[in-house]
Design an enzyme around this catalytic site. Sequence first.
Site, PDB file in Angstrom:
ATOM      1  N   LYS A  58       0.853  -1.349   0.250  1.00 32.66           N
ATOM      2  CA  LYS A  58       0.034  -0.037   0.305  1.00 32.66           C
ATOM      3  C   LYS A  58       0.419   1.291   0.005  1.00 32.66           C
ATOM      4  O   LYS A  58       0.258   2.361  -1.128  1.00 32.66           O
ATOM      5  CB  LYS A  58      -1.098  -0.318   1.150  1.00 32.66           C
ATOM      6  CG  LYS A  58      -1.941  -1.141   0.910  1.00 32.66           C
ATOM      7  CD  LYS A  58      -3.311  -0.387   2.354  1.00 32.66           C
ATOM      8  CE  LYS A  58      -4.584  -1.600   1.927  1.00 32.66           C
ATOM      9  NZ  LYS A  58      -5.752  -1.172   3.043  1.00 32.66           N
ATOM     10  N   LYS A  71      -5.305 -10.293  -6.787  1.00 33.39           N
ATOM     11  CA  LYS A  71      -5.815 -10.978  -6.390  1.00 33.39           C
ATOM     12  C   LYS A  71      -7.008 -10.083  -6.481  1.00 33.39           C
ATOM     13  O   LYS A  71      -6.816  -8.788  -6.999  1.00 33.39           O
ATOM     14  CB  LYS A  71      -5.603 -11.067  -4.461  1.00 33.39           C
ATOM     15  CG  LYS A  71      -6.529  -9.758  -4.417  1.00 33.39           C
ATOM     16  CD  LYS A  71      -5.978 -10.236  -2.642  1.00 33.39           C
ATOM     17  CE  LYS A  71      -5.929  -8.498  -2.420  1.00 33.39           C
ATOM     18  NZ  LYS A  71      -5.986  -7.699  -0.631  1.00 33.39           N
ATOM     19  N   LYS A 118     -10.342  -4.089  -4.461  1.00 33.55           N
ATOM     20  CA  LYS A 118     -11.342  -2.942  -4.638  1.00 33.55           C
ATOM     21  C   LYS A 118     -10.547  -2.224  -6.059  1.00 33.55           C
ATOM     22  O   LYS A 118     -11.458  -1.010  -6.068  1.00 33.55           O
ATOM     23  CB  LYS A 118     -11.336  -2.307  -3.105  1.00 33.55           C
ATOM     24  CG  LYS A 118     -12.488  -3.261  -2.208  1.00 33.55           C
ATOM     25  CD  LYS A 118     -12.167  -2.171  -1.207  1.00 33.55           C
ATOM     26  CE  LYS A 118     -13.025  -3.342  -0.535  1.00 33.55           C
ATOM     27  NZ  LYS A 118     -13.175  -2.461   1.095  1.00 33.55           N
TER      28      LYS A 118
HETATM   29  P1  AMP Z   1     -10.532  -5.524   1.948  1.00 31.53           P
HETATM   30  O1  AMP Z   1     -11.208  -5.512   0.699  1.00 31.53           O
HETATM   31  O2  AMP Z   1      -8.878  -5.537   2.438  1.00 31.53           O
HETATM   32  O3  AMP Z   1     -11.398  -4.311   3.190  1.00 31.53           O
HETATM   33  O4  AMP Z   1     -10.631  -6.673   2.892  1.00 31.53           O
HETATM   34  C1  AMP Z   1     -12.027  -7.865   3.564  1.00 31.53           C
HETATM   35  C2  AMP Z   1     -12.332  -8.675   3.406  1.00 31.53           C
HETATM   36  O5  AMP Z   1     -12.195  -9.574   2.758  1.00 31.53           O
HETATM   37  C3  AMP Z   1     -10.995  -9.241   4.440  1.00 31.53           C
HETATM   38  O6  AMP Z   1     -11.940 -10.352   5.029  1.00 31.53           O
HETATM   39  C4  AMP Z   1     -10.359  -9.882   3.501  1.00 31.53           C
HETATM   40  O7  AMP Z   1      -9.601 -11.151   3.262  1.00 31.53           O
HETATM   41  C5  AMP Z   1     -11.029 -10.511   1.589  1.00 31.53           C
HETATM   42  N1  AMP Z   1     -11.199 -10.077   0.898  1.00 31.53           N
HETATM   43  C6  AMP Z   1     -10.665  -8.940   0.286  1.00 31.53           C
HETATM   44  N2  AMP Z   1     -10.236  -9.588  -1.205  1.00 31.53           N
HETATM   45  C7  AMP Z   1     -10.361 -11.245  -1.163  1.00 31.53           C
HETATM   46  C8  AMP Z   1     -10.194 -11.166  -2.102  1.00 31.53           C
HETATM   47  N3  AMP Z   1      -9.837 -11.237  -3.664  1.00 31.53           N
HETATM   48  N4  AMP Z   1      -9.689 -13.114  -1.938  1.00 31.53           N
HETATM   49  C9  AMP Z   1     -10.560 -13.589  -0.931  1.00 31.53           C
HETATM   50  N5  AMP Z   1     -11.190 -12.605   0.309  1.00 31.53           N
HETATM   51  C10 AMP Z   1     -11.113 -11.304   0.342  1.00 31.53           C
END
Ligand code: AMP
Length: 347
Positions: free
Chosen positions: A115, A207, A210
Amino acid sequence: MTPFPERVFSGMQPTGNLHLGNYLGAMINWVKMQATHECIYCVVDLHAITIKHDPATLVGDIRELTAAYLACGLDPQKSIIFNQSQVSQHAELAWIFNCIARLGWLNRMTQFKEKAGKDREKASTGLFVYPNLMAADILAYKATHVPVGEDQKQHLELSRDIAQKFNNDFAASIADHGYGEAYFPLPEPMITGPATRVMSLRDGQAKMSKSDASDNSRINMTDDADAIAQKFRKARTDPEPLPSEPGGLEERPEADNLVGIYAALAGTSKESVLKEFGGAQFSVFKPALSELAVEKLAPIGAEMRRLQADASYIDAVLGDGAERASALARPVLDGAKDVLGLLRTRK
Ligand code: AMP
Ligand code: TRP
């Protein structure tokens, strides 16, 4: 170690573009845990300000993520649902953990490196100590189980290290204050299901995220049926038909990803998906996948839109959740202050 009662905590950042990875990697498990555990689910807005953000859109993003929680099936009667900044104990305990975690531990965090990018000197100090705030989120409730996607594993290990160091460094004081052998539990990551790491539809090595500039790389929770079908149609694949066993997905990241998504949406395993589709071309599999995704996601998107039209309901859920969360976190913070030898004279 003294047994702690089982309690679940998890959270997501209100940074927009909630996608299929968030849903399959985390949210689906959160919903399930409600049947068996006391659960606390947080919209972690203090984490969202560690990078540049727009004050004009943050409130909307907080309400949108709350609407998504509710639309996916989190139940404010059963679980505590709230936004982090309304419960001051998170920031307070994070300060204490800033004094427990070591610089060397934080220097190893891969997410900070990603990041912060090339110009690390310009990253906020909040972004650097973000994992300490995450540990505080969990431990302010002495939570024992944390359902997250694979990418959060390293942060969870750091939370355990912080809990362990606090317990060790202040063992005598913890015992003197009647807390037995440990003040904090060592929280367990729960990384389960066939899609703990959902990959980008454009690149099987990255991966789903967002922040990907290409909207075609992800299925958003608010995408309509046409957008979902179009994104799967355009998804990158290889020219081979699907194998009949998971072993055949090795070295085929895009195929592996789409099969994993199908399995997770259908609530089955990759084995059983391949039993059905082994030998099929993507021209057959992709439409089936789109149909399944629309069937599962369209009602969630519709419910999100319905809830978002009622901001006062969302705000009431968050207000009530914050009250209940504070009531749990306050005595945990008071106890931690006592253990540290700080003086408390206010009633
Ligand atoms: P974030 O989008 O980083 O706020 O992630 C929120 C939750 O979604 C966390 O528990 C992450 O581990 C999960 N997460 C985010 N992106 C992925 C992905 N591509 N695959 C699986 N889990 C994800
Ligand atoms: N860091 C997590 C993410 O980016 C969000 C988060 C903050 C979290 N605090 C947490 C997850 C506590 C689980 C428990 O996805």
